[in-house]
Structure formats: C-alpha cells, structure tokens
Design an enzyme around this catalytic site. Sequence first.
Site, short mmCIF file in Angstrom:
data_model
loop_
_atom_site.label_atom_id
_atom_site.label_comp_id
_atom_site.label_asym_id
_atom_site.label_seq_id
_atom_site.Cartn_x
_atom_site.Cartn_y
_atom_site.Cartn_z
N HIS A 1 -7.01 0.80 -1.15
CA HIS A 1 -6.31 -0.01 -1.86
C HIS A 1 -7.34 -1.42 -1.93
CE1 HIS A 1 -2.13 -2.26 -2.32
NE2 HIS A 1 -2.94 -2.60 -3.35
N GLU B 1 1.18 9.70 -5.38
CA GLU B 1 1.60 11.19 -5.27
C GLU B 1 2.68 11.64 -6.30
OE1 GLU B 1 2.27 11.66 -0.64
OE2 GLU B 1 2.52 13.30 -1.66
N THR C 1 0.80 -1.09 0.10
CA THR C 1 0.22 0.12 0.12
C THR C 1 0.84 1.26 -0.01
OG1 THR C 1 -1.52 -1.33 1.05
CG2 THR C 1 -1.98 1.25 1.14
C1 LIG Z 1 1.28 23.03 3.66
C2 LIG Z 1 1.69 23.77 4.91
C3 LIG Z 1 2.88 24.53 4.65
C4 LIG Z 1 0.43 24.71 4.93
O1 LIG Z 1 0.90 25.23 6.27
P1 LIG Z 1 0.42 27.10 6.35
O2 LIG Z 1 1.15 27.77 5.43
O3 LIG Z 1 0.83 27.36 7.85
O4 LIG Z 1 -1.01 27.36 6.01
P2 LIG Z 1 -2.39 26.64 6.85
O5 LIG Z 1 -1.89 25.95 8.09
O6 LIG Z 1 -3.16 27.86 7.08
O7 LIG Z 1 -3.11 25.84 5.68
C5 LIG Z 1 -3.26 26.34 4.44
C6 LIG Z 1 -4.59 25.56 4.07
O8 LIG Z 1 -4.34 24.13 4.03
C7 LIG Z 1 -5.26 23.31 4.84
N1 LIG Z 1 -4.31 22.25 5.37
C8 LIG Z 1 -3.05 22.28 5.96
N2 LIG Z 1 -2.58 20.90 6.36
C9 LIG Z 1 -3.65 20.41 5.86
C10 LIG Z 1 -3.86 18.59 6.03
N3 LIG Z 1 -2.86 18.01 6.91
N4 LIG Z 1 -4.95 18.15 5.71
C11 LIG Z 1 -6.07 18.92 4.99
N5 LIG Z 1 -5.84 20.41 4.96
C12 LIG Z 1 -4.71 20.94 5.44
C13 LIG Z 1 -5.45 24.10 5.84
O9 LIG Z 1 -6.58 23.50 6.43
C14 LIG Z 1 -5.76 25.58 5.14
O10 LIG Z 1 -7.13 25.38 4.37
P3 LIG Z 1 -7.81 26.72 3.89
O11 LIG Z 1 -6.85 27.63 3.17
O12 LIG Z 1 -9.04 26.28 3.07
O13 LIG Z 1 -8.11 27.41 5.21
C15 LIG Z 1 1.67 22.68 6.03
O14 LIG Z 1 0.27 22.09 6.23
C16 LIG Z 1 2.71 21.58 5.78
O15 LIG Z 1 3.98 21.78 6.24
N6 LIG Z 1 2.23 20.41 5.85
C17 LIG Z 1 3.31 19.26 5.95
C18 LIG Z 1 3.46 19.19 4.20
C19 LIG Z 1 4.69 17.90 4.01
O16 LIG Z 1 5.86 18.10 4.74
N7 LIG Z 1 4.57 17.13 3.10
C20 LIG Z 1 5.46 16.16 2.81
C21 LIG Z 1 6.44 16.38 1.54
S1 LIG Z 1 5.93 16.64 0.14
#
Ligand SMILES: CC(C)(COP(=O)(O)OP(=O)(O)OC[C@H]1O[C@@H](n2cnc3c(N)ncnc32)[C@H](O)[C@@H]1OP(=O)(O)O)[C@@H](O)C(=O)NCCC(=O)NCCS
Length: 124
Positions: A68, A42, A34
């Site tokens: 899955h 992704e 999975t």
């Molecule tokens: C993407 C990220 C930077 C956004 O954080 P931020 O800039 O502080 O912004 P916010 O927390 O205000 O979130 C922005 C939007 O995304 C949404 N969001 C953030 N994380 C989320 C999650 N895990 N699931 C669902 N929605 C999410 C928020 O609800 C918000 O939605 P809105 O604009 O409709 O209110 C942060 O969530 C993050 O770093 N996530 C981890 C990403 C990661 O490391 N991925 C793996 C590598 S690819």
Amino acid sequence: MALVEGLSITQTMTVTKKDTAIYHGSGKLEVYATPAMVAFMENTAVACIDKDMAKGTDSVGIQIDTKHNKATKLGATVTCTAKLVKVDGKKLSFEIEASDEGGNIGNAVHVRYIIDPVKFMSRL
Ligand SMILES: CC(C)(COP(=O)(O)OP(=O)(O)OC[C@H]1O[C@@H](n2cnc3c(N)ncnc32)[C@H](O)[C@@H]1OP(=O)(O)O)[C@@H](O)C(=O)NCCC(=O)NCCS
C-alpha cells in the site's frame, strides 16, 4: 473462452466511510483502509476471470502479497486493474495495480486456486 494469460479488467469504486481504516479497525484515521484495497484487488481478479471459468468451478484466493504505497482520501475514486499473468494447472497468478486521481496507491501479486465449490464446501 478458456482462461488465457493476458486477460485483464479494470474496475473503479468511490471511497465511502465503510472503506476507511477507522471503520475496518485497521487504523484510526478516515483514509482508505488497506483491507478495503486488498478486498477490491481480489474482487477485480475474480471479475477478470469470471466469464471464462469452466461451468461448475470457482476460485479461492490462496495468496496475496500487497504494497500500500500512498494514502487515499474519503470520496476519492479508486481504479484497479488485474491481469492474469500465469495459468499453471489450477493455479492462477495475477498482477494487480490500484490508483487514485493522484496516481499509483498500491500493487499486489495474487494467486487463486480453481476448486469445485460443492466439494470445497463439503470439506469444511
Ligand atoms: C485451495 C486449497 C483448497 C488447496 O488445497 P488442496 O486442494 O489440498 O491442494 P494443495 O494443498 O495440494 O495445494 C495446491 C497447490 O496450491 C498451493 N497452495 C495452497 N495454499 C497455498 C497458500 N496459502 N499459499 C501459497 N500456495 C498455496 C500448494 O503449494 C500447491 O501448489 P503445487 O500444486 O504447486 O504443489 C486450500 O489451500 C484452501 O482451502 N485454501 C484456503 C482458500 C480460502 O478459503 N480462501 C478464501 C475464500 S476465497
């Protein structure tokens, strides 16, 4: 070109030992894992938008809801299609389907968030 709803891409891969559940530790059997399927989903979403991302931006995965549905054997070919279905500011939503030679094996709804990679990394 800008990121427009409806963009889609299809990729294929062959299931090797490194893609199996026993290799990932997500199970004990030599079947397509999975987490390997999720990673390919992704990867396909990233490939879907890659050439249309604005310069100096990147995207990170913030959500993936996956089913899955069917096991896939070693050596099989997995085909994955990702479609960008919603652009809501910085939030990009995808519908993704994976299949093997026997038909559908999985579906996902995936959300990515557009970030500035320099700022993103500096906050860690
Ligand atoms: C993407 C990220 C930077 C956004 O954080 P931020 O800039 O502080 O912004 P916010 O927390 O205000 O979130 C922005 C939007 O995304 C949404 N969001 C953030 N994380 C989320 C999650 N895990 N699931 C669902 N929605 C999410 C928020 O609800 C918000 O939605 P809105 O604009 O409709 O209110 C942060 O969530 C993050 O770093 N996530 C981890 C990403 C990661 O490391 N991925 C793996 C590598 S690819």
